[in-house]
Motif scaffolding. Structure first.
Motif, PDB file in Angstrom:
ATOM      1  N   ALA A 188       0.834  -1.206   0.000  1.00  0.00           N
ATOM      2  CA  ALA A 188       0.000   0.000   0.000  1.00  0.00           C
ATOM      3  C   ALA A 188       0.865   1.252   0.000  1.00  0.00           C
ATOM      4  O   ALA A 188       0.481   2.288  -0.555  1.00  0.00           O
ATOM      5  CB  ALA A 188      -0.929  -0.001   1.215  1.00  0.00           C
ATOM      6  N   GLY A 189       2.046   1.154   0.617  1.00  0.00           N
ATOM      7  CA  GLY A 189       2.964   2.287   0.653  1.00  0.00           C
ATOM      8  C   GLY A 189       3.482   2.673  -0.722  1.00  0.00           C
ATOM      9  O   GLY A 189       3.986   3.789  -0.897  1.00  0.00           O
ATOM     10  N   TRP A 190       3.365   1.773  -1.705  1.00  0.00           N
ATOM     11  CA  TRP A 190       3.758   2.111  -3.075  1.00  0.00           C
ATOM     12  C   TRP A 190       2.746   3.043  -3.737  1.00  0.00           C
ATOM     13  O   TRP A 190       3.068   3.711  -4.708  1.00  0.00           O
ATOM     14  CB  TRP A 190       3.863   0.842  -3.932  1.00  0.00           C
ATOM     15  N   PHE A 191       1.515   3.043  -3.217  1.00  0.00           N
ATOM     16  CA  PHE A 191       0.428   3.769  -3.875  1.00  0.00           C
ATOM     17  C   PHE A 191      -0.018   5.023  -3.125  1.00  0.00           C
ATOM     18  O   PHE A 191      -0.731   5.840  -3.699  1.00  0.00           O
ATOM     19  CB  PHE A 191      -0.781   2.839  -4.038  1.00  0.00           C
ATOM     20  N   MET A 192       0.365   5.158  -1.856  1.00  0.00           N
ATOM     21  CA  MET A 192      -0.177   6.257  -1.046  1.00  0.00           C
ATOM     22  C   MET A 192       0.771   6.596   0.089  1.00  0.00           C
ATOM     23  O   MET A 192       1.698   5.828   0.393  1.00  0.00           O
ATOM     24  CB  MET A 192      -1.551   5.859  -0.495  1.00  0.00           C
ATOM     25  N   PRO A 193       0.571   7.750   0.758  1.00  0.00           N
ATOM     26  CA  PRO A 193       1.408   8.140   1.896  1.00  0.00           C
ATOM     27  C   PRO A 193       1.318   7.126   3.031  1.00  0.00           C
ATOM     28  O   PRO A 193       0.345   6.350   3.122  1.00  0.00           O
ATOM     29  CB  PRO A 193       0.834   9.498   2.312  1.00  0.00           C
ATOM     30  N   PHE A 194       2.311   7.157   3.937  1.00  0.00           N
ATOM     31  CA  PHE A 194       2.409   6.179   5.017  1.00  0.00           C
ATOM     32  C   PHE A 194       1.167   6.156   5.890  1.00  0.00           C
ATOM     33  O   PHE A 194       0.656   5.087   6.235  1.00  0.00           O
ATOM     34  CB  PHE A 194       3.646   6.485   5.872  1.00  0.00           C
ATOM     35  N   ASP A 195       0.641   7.346   6.271  1.00  0.00           N
ATOM     36  CA  ASP A 195      -0.506   7.363   7.174  1.00  0.00           C
ATOM     37  C   ASP A 195      -1.757   6.782   6.508  1.00  0.00           C
ATOM     38  O   ASP A 195      -2.529   6.058   7.144  1.00  0.00           O
ATOM     39  CB  ASP A 195      -0.774   8.783   7.697  1.00  0.00           C
ATOM     40  N   GLN A 196      -1.942   7.063   5.211  1.00  0.00           N
ATOM     41  CA  GLN A 196      -3.086   6.490   4.506  1.00  0.00           C
ATOM     42  C   GLN A 196      -2.916   4.983   4.319  1.00  0.00           C
ATOM     43  O   GLN A 196      -3.903   4.227   4.339  1.00  0.00           O
ATOM     44  CB  GLN A 196      -3.270   7.174   3.148  1.00  0.00           C
ATOM     45  N   ALA A 197      -1.668   4.538   4.131  1.00  0.00           N
ATOM     46  CA  ALA A 197      -1.408   3.100   4.028  1.00  0.00           C
ATOM     47  C   ALA A 197      -1.764   2.396   5.334  1.00  0.00           C
ATOM     48  O   ALA A 197      -2.289   1.279   5.332  1.00  0.00           O
ATOM     49  CB  ALA A 197       0.062   2.856   3.671  1.00  0.00           C
ATOM     50  N   LEU A 198      -1.484   3.047   6.465  1.00  0.00           N
ATOM     51  CA  LEU A 198      -1.886   2.498   7.764  1.00  0.00           C
ATOM     52  C   LEU A 198      -3.390   2.304   7.828  1.00  0.00           C
ATOM     53  O   LEU A 198      -3.888   1.252   8.247  1.00  0.00           O
ATOM     54  CB  LEU A 198      -1.436   3.434   8.889  1.00  0.00           C
ATOM     55  N   GLY A 199      -4.135   3.351   7.437  1.00  0.00           N
ATOM     56  CA  GLY A 199      -5.589   3.280   7.493  1.00  0.00           C
ATOM     57  C   GLY A 199      -6.157   2.217   6.582  1.00  0.00           C
ATOM     58  O   GLY A 199      -7.032   1.436   6.972  1.00  0.00           O
TER      59      GLY A 199
END
Length: 240
Positions: free
Chosen positions: A32-43
């Motif tokens: 998910a970190g390949w597609f979006m910022p770290f905090d959004q990847a967490l969510g």
């Protein structure tokens, strides 16, 4: 974001996470970190994994170690609430360094000594549960810690996956609420919920079919090998 590629990667992560027994978040979070910022990847990882856990709880519903579920599950929920809150304060670089090193040491030791078993005591289960929850809240994935702990208890593979999924459901529901309150779960995530649910169910089913052909001893070594690999990748990414 390339939607077909994204969902294809999520499906692969779900299959491998089911076979490994640690859940898909260990793979979903970095992907998910390949597609979006770290905090959004967490969510996203937390929400996706709620569906992932639900699928495994249904597919492997005939086998659960209720004792470990309670002893590890309650500390895990407490740990993830603390970890999720700390994401606003703790530097993710250092957490990834610590996580990678810890996974390498733990999985390497258990892989080198496959007959070694941690005593199934309350203390060991509490430490494993609380640690996995804390790490999950901080860096998005505590499945490796939980997987290494459960592997040390020598559970049969169906019991292993079911118990892990039940524990992780409490963890992911709890951190999803905290992440949402902190703005990590974006509105667009809800649009893809049906697709995420389908990927979770299909991936878990494929993983279960694969597991019917995997001997118990090999299964445990696969779990530890995957934990070691993810630990190495986590450490390398943190250093670089």
């Amino acid at each position: 974001m390339n939607i077909p590629i994204f969902f294809a990667l999520m499906l692969i992560a779900e299959v491998l996470g089911t076979v490994g027994g640690f859940g898909s978040s260990m793979l979903v979070m970095p992907l998910a970190g390949w597609f979006m910022p770290f905090d959004q990847a967490l969510g996203l990882t937390a929400v996706f994994h709620v569906f992932s856990n639900g699928a495994k709880m249904f597919i492997f519903r005939q086998a659960t170690d209720k004792r470990l579920l309670l002893i590890m599950g309650i500390p895990a929920v407490v740990g993830v609430l603390i970890g999720a809150k700390l994401t606003q304060l703790v530097d993710g670089y250092w957490m990834n360094m610590v996580l990678g090193a810890m996974l390498l040491v733990m999985s390497g030791f258990l892989f080198a000594l496959p007959n070694y078993r941690i005593a199934p005591s309350h203390l060991n289960a509490v430490i494993g549960g609380s640690s996995s929850g804390l790490v999950a809240g901080l860096v998005g994935t505590g499945g490796a810690v939980r997987g290494a702990t459960l592997a040390a208890f020598g559970l049969e593979k169906g019991v292993f996956i079911s118990t892990s999924a039940w524990i992780d459901m409490g963890v992911d529901l709890s951190r999803s609420v905290v992440y949402w309150s902190q703005g990590y779960v974006q509105g667009w995530v809800w649009i893809y919920l049906p697709g995420l649910a389908a990927v979770s169910l299909v991936g878990s089913y494929i993983g279960k079919r694969i597991l019917t052909h995997v001997p118990q001893a090999l299964f445990q070594r696969i779990v530890l090998a995957m934990v070691f690999l993810i630990g190495a990748i986590t450490l390398i990414n943190a250093v670089s």
